[in-house]
Design an enzyme around this catalytic site. Structure first.
Site, PDB file in Angstrom:
ATOM      1  N   ARG A  21       0.837  -1.027   0.115  1.00  0.00           N
ATOM      2  CA  ARG A  21       0.001   0.093   0.169  1.00  0.00           C
ATOM      3  C   ARG A  21       0.890   1.231   0.047  1.00  0.00           C
ATOM      4  O   ARG A  21       0.580   2.235  -0.837  1.00  0.00           O
ATOM      5  CB  ARG A  21      -1.031  -0.106   1.230  1.00  0.00           C
ATOM      6  CG  ARG A  21      -2.053  -0.885   1.032  1.00  0.00           C
ATOM      7  CD  ARG A  21      -3.135  -0.905   2.081  1.00  0.00           C
ATOM      8  NE  ARG A  21      -2.539  -1.432   3.401  1.00  0.00           N
ATOM      9  CZ  ARG A  21      -3.151  -0.936   4.544  1.00  0.00           C
ATOM     10  NH1 ARG A  21      -4.187  -0.456   4.759  1.00  0.00           N
ATOM     11  NH2 ARG A  21      -2.541  -1.262   5.614  1.00  0.00           N
ATOM     12  N   ASN A  39      -6.474  -2.712   1.568  1.00  0.00           N
ATOM     13  CA  ASN A  39      -6.380  -4.277   1.362  1.00  0.00           C
ATOM     14  C   ASN A  39      -7.977  -4.305   1.834  1.00  0.00           C
ATOM     15  O   ASN A  39      -8.570  -4.010   2.525  1.00  0.00           O
ATOM     16  CB  ASN A  39      -5.669  -4.574   2.933  1.00  0.00           C
ATOM     17  CG  ASN A  39      -4.303  -4.303   2.649  1.00  0.00           C
ATOM     18  OD1 ASN A  39      -3.705  -4.615   1.547  1.00  0.00           O
ATOM     19  ND2 ASN A  39      -3.464  -4.706   3.664  1.00  0.00           N
TER      20      ASN A  39
END
Length: 800
Positions: A21, A39
């Site tokens: 990320r 996520n």
């Protein structure tokens, strides 16, 4: 919104807990894009907005620049309506569904963390548990998904404010690094005696000696020139104390990522001898660890491909050619009768801190009882290793599951010998798999597999299942992986051998599931086919030590016509006696005598055997058994043929580890094939029988003629190559098959596998060998999955 476009991107694979990320966040900023990343239950979901050219460049860079621990299985993108947001953000994870994504294996310390560890100005200076999203423990600390700190053993350590700030900052490489820690808030290390009692560090080391710090390999130049540093940091003192003891010849058990290693100075002959004596490991080679490539080059020949493996994030043990065997400081007792050393580089920060200029090579072998999984529990280590070691170097970061070191070598490309740390649990792709499958593997070198929806998750190396402790860990690891990956098997696959512990386990625990038995050598060939995505028929050369045949006998020298769902036994070695069964495997002289009695029943040659005087009574007893026709087990094993030749040449009459006689026979042959001996192919139709007894007779003639043993060893290897080549040509003439698959433990023999591959390719065959999983029984589970999935798909009811 003009020329602005917006796309959604779905990424599956190992993309959580590896810095994915923040990578996407910074990549979006670099390309001037807006949107978000999160996520979710399937992996990573992204929405991103900007010009078409920037979006295309962004997509391209995701693949090219992904974090080192990421393993992308698939990327899908599709157009959606622009919304005109003005920033890119990281959204909180969507936990509305149970996470079903992949887990990263443990990986070696990265260069950034190494530099910080060696910087006296850094707050993690010499800290043995430094890590970030690009390195450190994963698979061995996670208890359940999702991969959040709460579900790892790191939940026992509450982050200090500084570590928490790093953890929360998307521009920091420790953003959501679950093992993140420092000396203030993280795990610690301490030294104990062999009973587990803590040692007083101040009793045997002067911590004011800056030279002890400066001697650590590659330590930053600031240390060497700055006498104001003073005392060693408290958190590293036990490590430096242990180094002092190792230099005195002491032996230690050192707790690492996936368990304990037994450690001593590899340049100290007495220390290595003591380790062997205490561990009851007289001959099997010991792995060594060296601090850097410069030291490796000092002792070993290293190709560029071998260097790549050594310094890769996996950091496997790599088998390297020993430069000056026994004359370079490393004692011969490390790897007796071997021309290669198993070498690895440090992969944890603690490992780096064990070395200095007077301690350049350490024995670093698995802390276990022979054949069992590596020990990882602190109490068990004291109970089972306390008689072997003088000290324990212990830490309090709990290990959830054991994970031994992977082992590889490089032929023309990397070859897997043991698949474990750094590779497990990265899945292999097998599109044929639809339904959830558990493949139980074999009994030796066990690795099991769970498979579903095109992915095969192979376990770490378990070992041999013949002890209660191994079986306990085997059962536990299966239960853990079923829970971890949320794959509840509907189909359970096992070996046909009714006495294999893995078979008994499958039949008992999963009696209410659909059970499928797969013949051992079919699984070997199917495993290699699965690696290469092969379907249809191939010529399968399955050469190993033991495998239960469909006729109830012991197979092992098999030439099959195989497809994933079925096989035909097209040729095999002649059945010959295996006196004593398992005892014969451990005492190859028995096999050598039995084969000689079959080859030359009337010859008066027994007293010429190199081991006659030491085994005269046992030889005569065995001779009586063979001559009277008393029933003994029979085998068509290629591995046993190698054992027989090794015994006849006087190389090894008894073995102390699996494959020892054959390994030393290969060592004697060196790197050359000799002129083939004669052999006979019997019968007029399949299965053809390859009679090796003329080979045995010819070897005796060479011995009587005074031929050197190494020349006989070369001729024998050349004979096996010629035998396989001739039969492959015969099959091609009759059936038109062009693809040859080689599998089984015998193909760990480098001289044989390379020599045969070269000859087959010279005759125009397409040759396939293992690269991702071991050619030994550690690869069986993958083959079992492939056979079962294809049988279900094609509705085949028989397996041979």
């Amino acid at each position: 919104m003009g020329d602005r476009e917006r796309i959604a991107i779905r990424i599956n694979g190992i993309v959580q807990g590896v810095g994915f990320r923040p990578f996407i966040f910074n990549l979006a900023l670099e390309h001037g894009l807006t949107g978000w990343v999160t996520n979710d239950s399937a992996g990573v979901l992204i929405e991103v907005e900007g010009s078409g050219s920037k979006l295309n460049a962004f997509l391209k860079d995701i693949k090219l620049k992904a974090p080192p621990l990421a393993h992308i299985v698939s990327i899908k993108s599709w157009s959606i309506d622009p919304i005109g947001d003005n920033e890119f953000i990281i959204r909180a994870s969507d936990r509305s569904e149970k996470v079903k994504t992949l887990i990263s294996p443990d990986m070696a310390l990265c260069e950034d963390c190494y530099r910080e560890m060696m910087d006296p100005q850094d707050r993690r200076y010499l800290y043995p548990f430094i890590n970030c999203t690009n390195c450190g423990p994963r698979f061995t600390i996670i208890e359940e998904m999702p991969y959040d700190r709460l579900y790892t053993t790191m939940r026992e350590f509450i982050m200090c404010p500084e570590c928490q700030r790093e953890y929360d900052d998307p521009k920091n490489r420790r953003f959501h690094a679950q093992p993140n820690a420092c000396p203030v808030c993280g795990p610690e290390v301490w030294l104990t005696d062999r009973t587990g009692k803590r040692v007083d560090e101040r009793s045997s080391l002067d911590y004011g000696l800056v030279d002890e710090v400066a001697a650590t390999y590659e330590l930053c130049e600031k240390v060497k020139g700055d006498k104001s540093i003073g005392l060693l940091p408290e958190w590293v003192r036990p490590i430096f104390q242990l180094k002092t003891e190792l230099k005195k010849g002491k032996i230690a058990a050192v707790k690492g990522l996936g368990g304990y290693h037994l450690v001593c100075d590899a340049l100290n002959r007495e220390a290595v001898q003591n380790l062997r004596k205490r561990k009851y490991r007289p001959d099997k080679p010991l792995a060594v660890m060296m601090p850097n490539l410069d030291v490796v080059r000092r002792y070993c020949q290293v190709s560029s491909e071998e260097e790549k493996l050594l310094i890769s994030p996996v950091r496997p043990i790599v088998l390297l050619k020993w430069k000056a065997k026994g004359y370079d400081g490393i004692t011969l007792e490390v790897a007796p009768a071997q021309s290669r050393l198993g070498v690895m580089l440090p992969y944890t920060p603690l490992h780096y801190l064990l070395f200095d200029e007077s301690l350049p090579v350490l024995v670093m072998t698995s802390g276990n009882i022979s054949g069992e999984p590596i020990i990882y529990d602190d109490q068990e280590a004291v109970e089972r290793l306390g008689d072997i070691v003088d000290y324990f170097l212990v830490h309090n970061r709990r290990i959830v599951r054991p994970c031994d070191d992977s082992v590889q070598r490089v032929d023309n490309s990397p070859v897997m010998i043991r698949r474990s740390r750094g590779y497990a649990p990265i899945p292999l792709r097998l599109p044929a798999v639809k339904e959830p499958i558990l493949a139980c593997g074999g009994e030796m070198n066990n690795i099991f597999a769970l498979a579903e929806k095109g992915l095969v998750f192979m376990s770490q190396h378990i070992g041999d299942l013949k002890t209660k402790n191994s079986l306990y860990h085997y059962r536990r690891m299966i239960d853990e992986m079923v829970k971890l990956f949320e794959i509840e098997p509907e189909i359970v696959v096992h070996d046909l051998h009714p006495e294999y512990i893995s078979t008994k386990f499958a039949l008992k625990k999963y009696k209410d599931k659909r059970l499928i038995g797969v013949q051992h050598h079919h699984a070997h060939i199917a495993s290699c086919m699965a690696e290469h995505g092969l379907d249809g028929q191939v010529i399968g050369l399955a050469f190993d030590g033991t495998g239960y045949g469909t006729d109830g006998k012991i197979w092992g020298g098999e030439i099959l016509i195989a497809s994933p769902e079925k096989f035909e036994r097209w040729a095999h070695l002649k059945y010959l006696p295996l006196p004593g069964g398992d005892k014969g495997v451990k005492e190859p002289w028995r096999i050598g005598v039995a084969y000689l009695l079959k080859a030359l029943p009337d010859a008066d040659w027994l007293q010429e055997l190199p081991f006659w005087y030491s085994l005269k009574d046992e030889i005569n007893m065995l001779k009586t058994i063979i001559e009277k026709g008393i029933k003994v087990p029979e085998t068509s094993s290629m591995g046993r043929l190698f054992d027989a030749v090794a015994a006849i040449l006087g190389i090894r009459t008894r073995i102390s580890y699996e494959g020892q006689a054959a390994i030393e026979l290969e060592e004697l042959a060196g790197e050359e094939l000799g002129e083939p001996y004669p052999f006979i192919v019997e019968d007029d139709s399949p299965p053809f029988v390859i009679n090796p007894l003329p080979i045995i007779s010819a070897i005796i003639r060479d011995l009587r003629a005074g031929k050197k043993a190494y020349k006989i060893a070369r001729r024998f290897h050349g004979t096996v190559v010629e035998m396989a080549l001739n039969l492959c040509i015969k099959i091609r003439q009759e059936l038109g098959l062009q693809r040859v698959v080689m599998s089984g433990g015998v193909f760990q023999n480098r001289l044989l596998s390379l020599g045969l591959k070269k000859c087959l390719e010279g005759e125009g065959f397409e040759v396939f060998q293992h690269c991702q999983v071991p050619t030994n029984d550690g690869g069986l589970a993958l083959g079992q999955v492939y056979v079962a999935s294809q049988c279900i798909l094609k509705k085949e009811d028989t397996f041979g």
